[in-house]
Design a protein around this motif. Sequence first.
Motif, PDB file in Angstrom:
ATOM      1  N   ALA A 211      59.181  27.857  41.454  1.00  0.00           N
ATOM      2  CA  ALA A 211      59.446  29.166  40.961  1.00  0.00           C
ATOM      3  C   ALA A 211      59.485  29.220  39.571  1.00  0.00           C
ATOM      4  N   PHE A 212      60.023  28.473  38.834  1.00  0.00           N
ATOM      5  CA  PHE A 212      59.840  28.431  37.520  1.00  0.00           C
ATOM      6  C   PHE A 212      58.438  28.281  36.892  1.00  0.00           C
ATOM      7  N   TYR A 273      65.950  27.007  18.889  1.00  0.00           N
ATOM      8  CA  TYR A 273      66.575  28.210  19.764  1.00  0.00           C
ATOM      9  C   TYR A 273      65.557  29.169  20.096  1.00  0.00           C
ATOM     10  N   GLY A 274      64.212  28.971  19.612  1.00  0.00           N
ATOM     11  CA  GLY A 274      63.053  29.641  20.372  1.00  0.00           C
ATOM     12  C   GLY A 274      62.713  28.904  21.568  1.00  0.00           C
ATOM     13  N   ARG A 275      62.511  27.795  21.599  1.00  0.00           N
ATOM     14  CA  ARG A 275      62.294  26.976  22.922  1.00  0.00           C
ATOM     15  C   ARG A 275      63.260  27.153  23.954  1.00  0.00           C
ATOM     16  N   MET A 276      64.818  27.230  23.395  1.00  0.00           N
ATOM     17  CA  MET A 276      65.774  27.431  24.326  1.00  0.00           C
ATOM     18  C   MET A 276      65.642  28.617  24.839  1.00  0.00           C
ATOM     19  N   ALA A 277      65.397  29.650  23.983  1.00  0.00           N
ATOM     20  CA  ALA A 277      65.383  30.980  24.540  1.00  0.00           C
ATOM     21  C   ALA A 277      64.143  31.034  25.708  1.00  0.00           C
ATOM     22  N   ALA A 278      62.978  30.434  25.597  1.00  0.00           N
ATOM     23  CA  ALA A 278      62.024  30.194  26.645  1.00  0.00           C
ATOM     24  C   ALA A 278      62.544  29.729  27.862  1.00  0.00           C
ATOM     25  N   VAL A 279      63.209  28.708  27.627  1.00  0.00           N
ATOM     26  CA  VAL A 279      63.747  27.907  28.815  1.00  0.00           C
ATOM     27  C   VAL A 279      64.744  28.815  29.672  1.00  0.00           C
ATOM     28  N   THR A 280      65.462  29.488  28.747  1.00  0.00           N
ATOM     29  CA  THR A 280      66.414  30.354  29.404  1.00  0.00           C
ATOM     30  C   THR A 280      66.128  31.398  30.456  1.00  0.00           C
ATOM     31  N   ARG A 281      65.039  32.022  29.582  1.00  0.00           N
ATOM     32  CA  ARG A 281      64.375  33.352  30.167  1.00  0.00           C
ATOM     33  C   ARG A 281      63.652  32.989  31.578  1.00  0.00           C
ATOM     34  N   GLY A 282      62.914  31.795  31.505  1.00  0.00           N
ATOM     35  CA  GLY A 282      62.446  31.138  32.723  1.00  0.00           C
ATOM     36  C   GLY A 282      63.088  30.646  33.645  1.00  0.00           C
ATOM     37  N   LEU A 283      64.282  30.491  33.444  1.00  0.00           N
ATOM     38  CA  LEU A 283      65.213  29.916  34.562  1.00  0.00           C
ATOM     39  C   LEU A 283      66.125  31.067  35.176  1.00  0.00           C
ATOM     40  N   ALA A 284      66.076  32.319  34.445  1.00  0.00           N
ATOM     41  CA  ALA A 284      66.688  33.600  34.749  1.00  0.00           C
ATOM     42  C   ALA A 284      65.585  34.087  35.763  1.00  0.00           C
ATOM     43  N   ALA A 285      64.492  34.123  35.323  1.00  0.00           N
ATOM     44  CA  ALA A 285      63.431  34.803  36.232  1.00  0.00           C
ATOM     45  C   ALA A 285      63.017  33.874  37.586  1.00  0.00           C
ATOM     46  N   SER A 286      63.392  32.658  37.398  1.00  0.00           N
ATOM     47  CA  SER A 286      63.077  31.555  38.344  1.00  0.00           C
ATOM     48  C   SER A 286      64.205  31.901  39.624  1.00  0.00           C
ATOM     49  N   VAL A 287      65.460  32.197  39.309  1.00  0.00           N
ATOM     50  CA  VAL A 287      66.481  32.100  39.870  1.00  0.00           C
ATOM     51  C   VAL A 287      66.357  33.586  40.726  1.00  0.00           C
ATOM     52  N   ALA A 288      65.921  34.694  39.971  1.00  0.00           N
ATOM     53  CA  ALA A 288      65.809  35.752  40.617  1.00  0.00           C
ATOM     54  C   ALA A 288      64.429  35.915  41.712  1.00  0.00           C
TER      55      ALA A 288
END
Length: 308
Positions: A211-212, A273-288
């Motif tokens: 999913a990720f 924080y840029g890479r951290m944001a990319a990971v966070t966004r990817g995690l949210a989209a993956s869970v959904a």
Amino acid sequence: MLTAHVPDLAAALERHVKVLADDIGERNVFRPDALHAAADYIVQQWTRSGRAVTHQDYQVRGVPCANIEVALEGCVRSDEIIVLGAHYDTVRNSPGADDNASGVAALLEIAGMLQSLSPRYTVRCVAFVNEEAPFFFRGDMGSLRYARAARLRGDRIRLMLSLEMLGYYRDEPGTQRYPPLLRYFYPACGNFIGFVSNLRSARQLRWFVDAFQASSDFPLEAAALPWWVPGVALSDHSSFWLHGYPAAMVTDTAYLRNPHYHTAHDVPATLDYGRMAAVTRGLAASVASLGPGGANPGKTRAPEKRRL
């Protein structure tokens, strides 16, 4: 559809990390005012967006402690649960920017993003207390109490993901270390996010990694390994293994990459924080986007017999 732009998300994540690590600093049972300030900040951020917050309260050495949770009901299988967790305490003498203000910051933002994404499964976002020593693998560890209560209730948890240090990245060769032998199979640069589980959670790990990868182009490395491999069990996901639930850790690999791990130098300025944001966004989209797959939650395994 996700509407958070990465630069805006990066700024929000940095704000959370700075409040937790700079303004509050070291936060644990030995500094109860700071621990409670961190808990209050988490509650404030979630209630500000209109979400109902629940607590699992208990006392440790006379200090009130709490796991803090918001839940987003699934639109298809609301009785089946994905748990996202991050601990908000720190070791002594460390402000804990990467460990684990970064995980808490991501958790706060993911909860908000999921509101607009209508996940298939119910998602519980939980900020855990008392992950660090001397409570790790002990009865007062927040996630251990949470997982035990979930098992007693008969909660149908399909997967638990522990967000454990998400903010430290390096592109130079030689910046990534591994437990013995693994270095022959994985990159030498510390510029990826890691997904790690025990062998019994391998199927669910693959489910989430797929999913990720469908949701994000951020580099990742995944491994399902025996629980006794150094580092594999070192976060809140191990509490869920102990109670028979599949679980995995999402991590920048902690001490295997970050030289500031568990020191006074684990400060906000060291994070990307840029890479951290990319990971966070990817995690949210993956869970959904998680579809049917993983283990049947009606057939969760018996609790692990090993003693934590």
